[in-house]
Design a protein around this motif. Structure first.
Motif, mmCIF file in Angstrom:
data_model
loop_
_atom_site.group_PDB
_atom_site.id
_atom_site.type_symbol
_atom_site.label_atom_id
_atom_site.label_comp_id
_atom_site.label_asym_id
_atom_site.label_seq_id
_atom_site.Cartn_x
_atom_site.Cartn_y
_atom_site.Cartn_z
ATOM 1 N N ILE A 173 36.492 30.105 32.395
ATOM 2 C CA ILE A 173 36.693 30.894 31.232
ATOM 3 C C ILE A 173 35.428 32.003 31.131
ATOM 4 O O ILE A 173 35.725 33.191 31.105
ATOM 5 C CB ILE A 173 36.945 30.395 29.801
ATOM 6 N N ALA A 174 34.319 31.335 31.026
ATOM 7 C CA ALA A 174 33.140 32.387 31.144
ATOM 8 C C ALA A 174 33.056 33.017 32.372
ATOM 9 O O ALA A 174 32.990 34.266 32.333
ATOM 10 C CB ALA A 174 31.913 31.337 30.890
ATOM 11 N N SER A 175 33.286 32.531 33.501
ATOM 12 C CA SER A 175 33.283 33.241 34.945
ATOM 13 C C SER A 175 34.189 34.439 34.798
ATOM 14 O O SER A 175 34.108 35.793 35.226
ATOM 15 C CB SER A 175 33.363 32.442 35.901
ATOM 16 N N LEU A 176 35.548 34.193 34.123
ATOM 17 C CA LEU A 176 36.707 35.122 34.527
ATOM 18 C C LEU A 176 36.577 36.372 33.347
ATOM 19 O O LEU A 176 37.091 37.416 33.485
ATOM 20 C CB LEU A 176 38.150 34.540 34.021
ATOM 21 N N SER A 177 35.592 35.921 32.422
ATOM 22 C CA SER A 177 35.211 37.175 31.526
ATOM 23 C C SER A 177 34.001 38.258 31.991
ATOM 24 O O SER A 177 33.830 39.002 31.211
ATOM 25 C CB SER A 177 34.674 36.368 30.141
ATOM 26 N N LEU A 178 33.542 37.951 33.141
ATOM 27 C CA LEU A 178 32.548 38.720 33.532
ATOM 28 C C LEU A 178 32.851 39.805 34.183
ATOM 29 O O LEU A 178 34.271 39.904 34.446
ATOM 30 C CB LEU A 178 31.819 37.825 34.542
ATOM 31 N N PRO A 179 32.178 40.977 34.187
ATOM 32 C CA PRO A 179 32.777 42.469 34.566
ATOM 33 C C PRO A 179 33.312 42.500 35.722
ATOM 34 O O PRO A 179 34.076 43.369 36.180
ATOM 35 C CB PRO A 179 31.518 43.294 34.462
ATOM 36 N N GLN A 180 32.617 41.705 37.121
ATOM 37 C CA GLN A 180 33.355 41.843 38.195
ATOM 38 C C GLN A 180 34.116 40.567 38.688
ATOM 39 O O GLN A 180 34.298 40.256 39.962
ATOM 40 C CB GLN A 180 32.092 41.960 39.308
ATOM 41 N N ALA A 181 34.717 40.091 37.668
ATOM 42 C CA ALA A 181 35.617 38.895 37.915
ATOM 43 C C ALA A 181 36.754 39.162 39.018
ATOM 44 O O ALA A 181 36.856 38.174 39.822
ATOM 45 C CB ALA A 181 36.316 38.335 36.691
ATOM 46 N N SER A 182 37.491 40.088 38.792
ATOM 47 C CA SER A 182 38.736 40.691 39.484
ATOM 48 C C SER A 182 38.198 40.603 41.033
ATOM 49 O O SER A 182 38.849 40.182 41.962
ATOM 50 C CB SER A 182 39.163 41.915 39.153
ATOM 51 N N GLU A 183 37.034 41.497 41.452
ATOM 52 C CA GLU A 183 36.497 41.516 42.403
ATOM 53 C C GLU A 183 36.258 40.049 43.365
ATOM 54 O O GLU A 183 36.323 39.799 44.457
ATOM 55 C CB GLU A 183 35.162 42.431 42.827
ATOM 56 N N GLY A 184 35.611 39.142 42.430
ATOM 57 C CA GLY A 184 35.231 37.837 42.967
ATOM 58 C C GLY A 184 36.328 37.045 43.281
ATOM 59 O O GLY A 184 36.336 36.451 44.235
ATOM 60 N N LEU A 185 37.512 37.219 42.338
ATOM 61 C CA LEU A 185 38.404 36.529 42.648
ATOM 62 C C LEU A 185 39.305 37.077 44.052
ATOM 63 O O LEU A 185 39.882 36.177 44.818
ATOM 64 C CB LEU A 185 39.517 36.359 41.436
ATOM 65 N N SER A 186 39.242 38.320 44.220
ATOM 66 C CA SER A 186 39.955 38.649 45.259
ATOM 67 C C SER A 186 39.179 38.627 46.566
ATOM 68 O O SER A 186 39.826 37.867 47.506
ATOM 69 C CB SER A 186 39.690 40.285 45.451
ATOM 70 N N TYR A 187 37.756 38.329 46.353
ATOM 71 C CA TYR A 187 37.025 37.735 47.481
ATOM 72 C C TYR A 187 37.377 36.516 47.948
ATOM 73 O O TYR A 187 37.506 36.042 49.263
ATOM 74 C CB TYR A 187 35.561 38.041 47.389
#
Length: 452
Positions: free
Chosen positions: A191-205
């Motif tokens: 939950i904390a990680s998904l609230s970070l500003p570049q979460a979508s880029e991280g998940l995409s990676y």
């Protein structure tokens, strides 16, 4: 003795078995492998390897344990009393004990970092959150003398407290508490990680496969990750399954344990990649201990509530380390109890007290005794290389050959089907796989490791 004790509930045996599998390999090895091998491309390979290699070999070890109600050596001796196949069990027991001797040191590191996070000491002398600062701190701590030794001794003492209580009141009870706590902590971090500003880029990676990075080495790495993350070849699954009630559905248990182990690895990816992307660390290599003791403290130092998140993370890591060391120790305790007819208390002390010396050597080889070399490696790395890269795959190969070709022909099928009551079609598939592809695939891992 190993054959008389039993887990008291289905939840308890699942929690204990998952606890034996979930460890530091899920936390730091899986994200590193995913980063280096195409993100989701490696994840897909890993899932295939768990299904094709992990679950069948797990079922083989489950069958040996529950079917004989013996320790890792006694199970082979009972099925082939006039042959030397019991050496396979001895190999697994020795491997697990060698691993325990240096794994306990790493467990001590997690305890020390948890304490330093709780007190704020880890971040007190760091004016700027940088890789260099935390790398220096890691080197200073791990290369020290009394601090890592003290933390290691505390972890040994915690293991003894649990193991003295036995299977139900010790291993099962602690697993029923620690494993839910571990999953709660993982969800909090997601939950904390998904609230970070570049979460979508991280998940995409993480979830976007890059098949261009798939090579023969990648396949071998995925096989190795599946093998080691499920604790195969260590005697753990044989020992724990000897405590399973006869009514236990072995295929169902194997699928559940494998799924939960895989879930932990995926959740760690969801935690790690948004964090490293958000804080500009995506160019760094997420290797082993560096990820846990350097990269992630760098991330926490850049977040609000630094001490809280850092303390929770190292608590999570300490829980994973504790459940793993308990299971590793139980392999030797069951062996000593069964074969030397010693009480639970005496068996625990016989197994655990020598660790004070062995783990001390492993710990000091990172610092004061770093000049002491065996084949060019310090003691810690030598034990790791010999036990994990040689002894475990060899024990797994021999176990597959034993069940496929040596053990009584009806034994494996009887265990998989609960005396013909269920899973008959699945049993035929697993038996075929254990006879032919499984030993070959594990042999490929073993050869590839030495050719790297």
């Amino acid at each position: 003795m190993a054959g008389k004790a039993q887990f008291g509930s289905k939840i308890g045996l699942i929690a204990a078995t998952v606890g034996s599998a979930v460890g530091l390999g899920n936390v730091w090895r899986f994200p590193a492998e995913a980063q280096a091998n195409g993100g989701a491309a490696f994840l897909l390979l890993y899932i295939v390897c768990v299904a094709l290699l992990g679950i069948p070999v797990m079922l083989a070890e489950f069958s040996l344990g529950r079917g004989t109600c013996k320790d890792a050596m006694g199970s082979f001796k009972k099925l082939a009393p006039r042959k030397k196949w019991w050496v396979t069990g001895v190999l697994a027991i020795l491997a697990s004990y060698l691993i325990l001797s240096f794994y306990m040191v790493v467990a001590g590191w997690t305890l020390e970092y948890f304490w330093q996070s709780l007190t704020g000491e880890l971040y007190r002398n760091v004016s700027v959150a940088s890789d260099i600062n935390f790398r220096v701190q890691m080197g200073r701590y791990i290369g020290g003398s009394w601090e890592p030794l003290l933390a290691t001794y505390v972890m040994i003492f915690l293991n003894i407290l649990v193991l003295l209580k036995g299977v139900q009141k010790g291993i099962e009870k602690v697993s029923n508490i620690l494993m839910p706590a571990l999953f709660v902590l993982l969800v909090l971090f997601c939950i904390a990680s998904l609230s970070l500003p570049q979460a979508s880029e991280g998940l995409s990676y993480f979830f976007k496969p890059d098949f261009s990075k798939i090579t023969a080495s990648t396949v071998v790495n995925a096989l190795g990750q599946a093998f080691f993350s499920l604790s195969l070849g260590m005697g753990i699954l044989i020992t724990y399954s000897a405590y399973y009630p006869k009514s236990t559905n072995l295929p169902g248990t194997a699928f559940t344990v494998s799924f939960l182990d895989l879930t932990v690895a995926v959740l760690m990816g969801i935690i790690i990649f948004p964090a490293v992307m958000s804080f500009g660390l995506d160019g760094e290599s997420l290797e082993g201990a560096t990820l846990v003791f350097v990269t992630l403290p760098e991330v926490f130092a850049s977040m609000p509530l630094t001490r809280l998140w850092s303390s929770l993370f190292f608590l999570l890591l300490m829980v994973a380390a504790l459940t793993s060391t308990i299971s590793l120790a139980e392999v030797s305790i069951a062996f000593v109890s069964e074969n030397f007819k010693l009480s639970r208390k005496k068996s625990c002390l016989v197994v655990m007290l020598p660790l004070l010396a062995l783990s001390s050597l492993s710990s000091l080889s990172q610092g004061p005794l770093s000049g002491l070399r065996i084949l060019g490696m310090n003691i810690f790395d030598f034990l790791d290389t010999v036990a994990t890269n040689l002894m475990l795959p060899l024990a797994a190969i021999l176990s597959c050959i034993f069940l496929g070709w040596v053990a009584p022909s009806k034994f494996f099928r009887k265990e998989l089907t609960n005396n013909g009551k269920r899973n008959r079609r699945l049993a035929s598939m697993v038996i075929w796989f254990i006879k032919y592809p499984a030993p070959l695939l594990i042999a490929v891992i073993l050869v590839a490791k030495f050719l790297e």
